[in-house]
Design an enzyme around this catalytic site. Structure first.
Site, PDB file in Angstrom:
ATOM      1  N   ASP A 109      14.134   8.430  -0.391  1.00 40.50           N
ATOM      2  CA  ASP A 109      12.458   8.768   0.054  1.00 40.50           C
ATOM      3  C   ASP A 109      12.868  10.380   0.467  1.00 40.50           C
ATOM      4  OD1 ASP A 109       9.841   9.156   1.394  1.00 40.50           O
ATOM      5  OD2 ASP A 109      11.219   9.316   3.104  1.00 40.50           O
ATOM      6  N   ASP A 116      10.606  13.126   2.399  1.00 38.96           N
ATOM      7  CA  ASP A 116      10.148  13.739   3.679  1.00 38.96           C
ATOM      8  C   ASP A 116      10.467  12.831   5.046  1.00 38.96           C
ATOM      9  OD1 ASP A 116       8.670  15.867   2.933  1.00 38.96           O
ATOM     10  OD2 ASP A 116       7.244  14.516   1.907  1.00 38.96           O
TER      11      ASP A 116
HETATM   12  C1  XBP Z   1       5.613  11.786   3.261  1.00 36.83           C
HETATM   13  C2  XBP Z   1       4.221  11.918   3.200  1.00 36.83           C
HETATM   14  C3  XBP Z   1       3.587  13.419   2.586  1.00 36.83           C
HETATM   15  C4  XBP Z   1       4.323  14.611   3.278  1.00 36.83           C
HETATM   16  C5  XBP Z   1       3.463  15.772   2.800  1.00 36.83           C
HETATM   17  O1  XBP Z   1       6.121  11.495   2.066  1.00 36.83           O
HETATM   18  O2  XBP Z   1       3.396  11.179   3.583  1.00 36.83           O
HETATM   19  O3  XBP Z   1       2.321  13.328   2.313  1.00 36.83           O
HETATM   20  O4  XBP Z   1       3.761  14.300   4.614  1.00 36.83           O
HETATM   21  O5  XBP Z   1       3.585  15.993   1.366  1.00 36.83           O
HETATM   22  P1  XBP Z   1       7.622  10.751   1.654  1.00 36.83           P
HETATM   23  P2  XBP Z   1       2.193  15.864   0.576  1.00 36.83           P
HETATM   24  O6  XBP Z   1       8.106  10.368   3.040  1.00 36.83           O
HETATM   25  O7  XBP Z   1       7.242   9.598   0.733  1.00 36.83           O
HETATM   26  O8  XBP Z   1       8.484  11.621   0.957  1.00 36.83           O
HETATM   27  O9  XBP Z   1       1.546  17.027   1.212  1.00 36.83           O
HETATM   28  O10 XBP Z   1       2.861  16.731  -0.738  1.00 36.83           O
HETATM   29  O11 XBP Z   1       1.628  14.807   0.377  1.00 36.83           O
HETATM   30 MG    MG Z   2       9.483   9.510   4.537  1.00 37.89          MG
END
Ligand code: XBP
Ligand code: MG
Length: 249
Positions: free
Chosen positions: A8, A10
């Site tokens: 993953d 973020d």
């Molecule tokens: C986490 C999310 C994303 C980020 C923002 O993604 O929910 O929406 O908060 O990115 P992951 P975007 O943990 O799956 O990487 O604004 O591009 O959606």
């Molecule tokens: Mg995440």
């Protein structure tokens, strides 16, 4: 046999949310002339909505000054999301977001150990590229055999789609991979694809319930626990053991 490690982004590769995406959203609100601001607590609550654009649309329900027609809301969400991503890129390119402890070490170990690396994320390819390049230079993107995200999977986590796409592109079975996730939505997505999942708890999900995780830790350099064992940190040997134990359970 462990053949792939699927990351993953973020919260897992880096703590991008509080000082990256959240700040970017607030700057986008300001640039658009809106008084909306997401403080840390509000943002933490909104994170249960996967996807920044989806998060914006969800939050508009609480703002009397949001456009009333759904077409106008969608257009505003698109504009704000684009602006947010531009601000996010400038924050990341400025070197303000570091990889979490142990991430670079484990990426290098996979390279040496012949374990394929992939990304399964809700965010965009451009955001992943910014983060990997700013933190690891040219070898960052090159290290990953497959990057799947918002452009690939329209239905976001907890839908397992993005993980299924990664398995398909890698040509790897679910029981030959481990996913690393930081959120309940991410865990549910990986599990939904049948992938044993290591949870590395991130700031916003420190005390969340992670039902069905194969293993968990505070970060990859810290003690990791699973149903049949524990180890002082996460390395390839530990991941192999977690995989065997997860599928034996
Ligand atoms: C986490 C999310 C994303 C980020 C923002 O993604 O929910 O929406 O908060 O990115 P992951 P975007 O943990 O799956 O990487 O604004 O591009 O959606
Ligand atoms: Mg995440």
């Amino acid at each position: 046999m462990l053949r792939a490690l699927i990351w993953d982004v973020d919260g897992t590769l880096a703590e991008t949310e509080r000082d990256g995406h959240r700040v970017g959203f607030n700057r986008a609100f300001e640039a658009e002339g809106l008084s909306w601001r997401w403080d840390v607590e509000t943002y933490g609550r909104l994170l249960r909505i996967a996807g920044g654009r989806e998060r914006l649309l969800h939050d508009m329900a609480d703002h009397a000054d949001a456009p009333s027609s759904s077409a106008a809301r969608e257009a505003l969400a698109d504009r704000l999301h684009r602006q947010k991503n531009a601000f996010y890129a400038s924050i990341v390119d400025g070197g303000l977001i570091a990889l979490r402890p142990g991430v670079g070490r484990l990426i290098d170990a996979c390279g040496r150990g012949g374990i394929a690396l992939a990304v399964a994320t809700t965010t965009s390819r451009a955001n992943v590229a910014s983060l990997l390049t700013a933190s690891l230079g040219q070898r960052g993107l090159a290290a990953f055999a497959c990057i799947a995200g918002a452009e690939d999977a329209e239905s976001k986590k907890p839908d397992p789609l993005v993980y299924r796409i990664v398995l398909d592109r890698l040509g790897v079975d679910a029981n030959e991979a481990i996913a690393i996730e930081d959120s309940p939505n991410g865990l549910d997505a990986a599990r939904g694809a049948g992938i044993a999942t290591l949870v590395t708890r991130s700031d916003f999900f420190r005390s969340a319930a992670f039902v069905g995780a194969a293993a968990s830790c505070d970060d990859l350099d810290s003690r990791v626990e699973w149903s049949r064992g524990e180890a002082p940190r996460v390395d390839l040997e530990v991941l192999r053991t977690i995989l065997v134990d997860a599928h034996a359970a």
